[in-house]
Motif scaffolding. Structure first.
Motif, PDB file in Angstrom:
ATOM      1  N   ASP A  80       0.855  -1.184   0.000  1.00 25.65           N
ATOM      2  CA  ASP A  80       0.000   0.000   0.000  1.00 25.65           C
ATOM      3  C   ASP A  80       0.889   1.233   0.000  1.00 25.65           C
ATOM      4  O   ASP A  80       2.097   1.148   0.257  1.00 25.65           O
ATOM      5  N   PHE A  81       0.300   2.381  -0.308  1.00 27.03           N
ATOM      6  CA  PHE A  81       1.031   3.646  -0.359  1.00 27.03           C
ATOM      7  C   PHE A  81       0.188   4.713   0.338  1.00 27.03           C
ATOM      8  O   PHE A  81      -0.957   4.929  -0.036  1.00 27.03           O
ATOM      9  N   VAL A  82       0.755   5.338   1.358  1.00 31.34           N
ATOM     10  CA  VAL A  82       0.062   6.385   2.106  1.00 31.34           C
ATOM     11  C   VAL A  82       0.830   7.683   1.921  1.00 31.34           C
ATOM     12  O   VAL A  82       2.027   7.751   2.217  1.00 31.34           O
ATOM     13  N   GLN A  83       0.151   8.705   1.439  1.00 31.34           N
ATOM     14  CA  GLN A  83       0.809   9.982   1.172  1.00 31.34           C
ATOM     15  C   GLN A  83       0.753  10.903   2.381  1.00 31.34           C
ATOM     16  O   GLN A  83      -0.264  11.013   3.060  1.00 31.34           O
ATOM     17  N   LYS A  84       1.871  11.561   2.661  1.00 30.34           N
ATOM     18  CA  LYS A  84       1.913  12.570   3.719  1.00 30.34           C
ATOM     19  C   LYS A  84       1.366  13.890   3.185  1.00 30.34           C
ATOM     20  O   LYS A  84       1.567  14.206   2.016  1.00 30.34           O
ATOM     21  N   PRO A  85       0.714  14.687   4.043  1.00 26.33           N
ATOM     22  CA  PRO A  85       0.309  14.361   5.419  1.00 26.33           C
ATOM     23  C   PRO A  85      -0.857  13.383   5.410  1.00 26.33           C
ATOM     24  O   PRO A  85      -1.676  13.394   4.490  1.00 26.33           O
ATOM     25  N   PHE A  86      -0.939  12.538   6.397  1.00 29.44           N
ATOM     26  CA  PHE A  86      -1.974  11.512   6.419  1.00 29.44           C
ATOM     27  C   PHE A  86      -2.741  11.534   7.739  1.00 29.44           C
ATOM     28  O   PHE A  86      -2.280  12.092   8.732  1.00 29.44           O
TER      29      PHE A  86
END
Length: 224
Positions: free
Chosen positions: A97-103
């Motif tokens: 998975d890929f979580v982009q900042k800011p999160f």
């Protein structure tokens, strides 16, 4: 107990991650010496890795490649990078998975729970949230969070959205929803459900989820 390894250079972010990981009853640790990422991985044997891309010495892609050479442990990339190439590269390198900042920490923990459940099938561990496409339903306080916006739900609205999110990708019939709302649906006018659905849709639209619930004519409702 599930073990989660944090490979994050930002001290404040990794502290917040670790705090929430422990709140969920998981064990966790974060890397302090970024030359020892692989060695710590071998010793700690985590069930999931939260991996930033921009790191001292070697980037997250490097460490993901080394881990993937011997393990299929889930890896979630977390980064301020947001180009399609970065996301594609993260997935091609073996990221789950890929979580982009800011999160949102709630969304991150929902993803962590979903991946652990999917990977290890821990049906005996109860979760307190359900996540779908960035929308997080908190089962403790009956609120729904999307893009940092919190939506307070009535008892009926919560039951409806819970049933639909729990069965995401599947059509849920009107009868099934009515049975979940009332013990005997024969005492409820069919229009009552329509009113509840319409009110819920209006609230969802107010936080950017205007097409979250779809109607399948003659069948029921679905969240895709």
């Amino acid at each position: 107990m599930f073990k989660i390894m944090i490979v994050e250079d930002d001290h404040k972010i990794r502290e917040i991650m670790l705090e929430n990981i422990k709140k969920w009853g998981f064990d966790g640790l974060y890397i302090e010496d970024f030359n020892e990422v692989f060695n710590v991985f071998l010793k700690y044997e985590p069930h999931l890795v939260l991996m930033d891309i921009n790191l001292p010495s070697f980037d997250g892609f490097h460490w993901c490649n080394k881990i993937r050479a011997l393990s299929k442990v889930p890896i979630v990339f977390i980064s301020s990078r947001d180009t399609n190439m970065d996301i594609i590269m993260a997935m091609n390198m073996g990221g789950d998975d890929f979580v982009q900042k800011p999160f949102s920490i709630e969304v991150l923990m929902a993803k962590v729970n979903a991946i652990l459940r999917r990977t290890y099938s821990y049906s005996n561990v109860e979760t307190d949230v359900i996540e779908h496409d960035g929308a997080v339903l908190n089962l403790k306080d009956s609120n729904l969070i999307y893009n940092e916006k919190k939506l307070e739900l009535t008892k009926n609205e919560f039951k409806i959205i819970y049933l639909l999110m729990k069965n995401s990708g599947k059509v849920v019939s009107r009868d099934k929803i009515m049975r979940s709302l009332w013990e005997d649906e024969s005492f409820v006018d069919d229009n009552t459900l329509t009113v509840n659905i319409n009110r819920l849709r209006k609230k969802l639209a107010g936080i950017g989820l205007s097409e979250f619930i779809e109607t399948k004519k003659g069948q029921g409702y679905i969240i895709i």
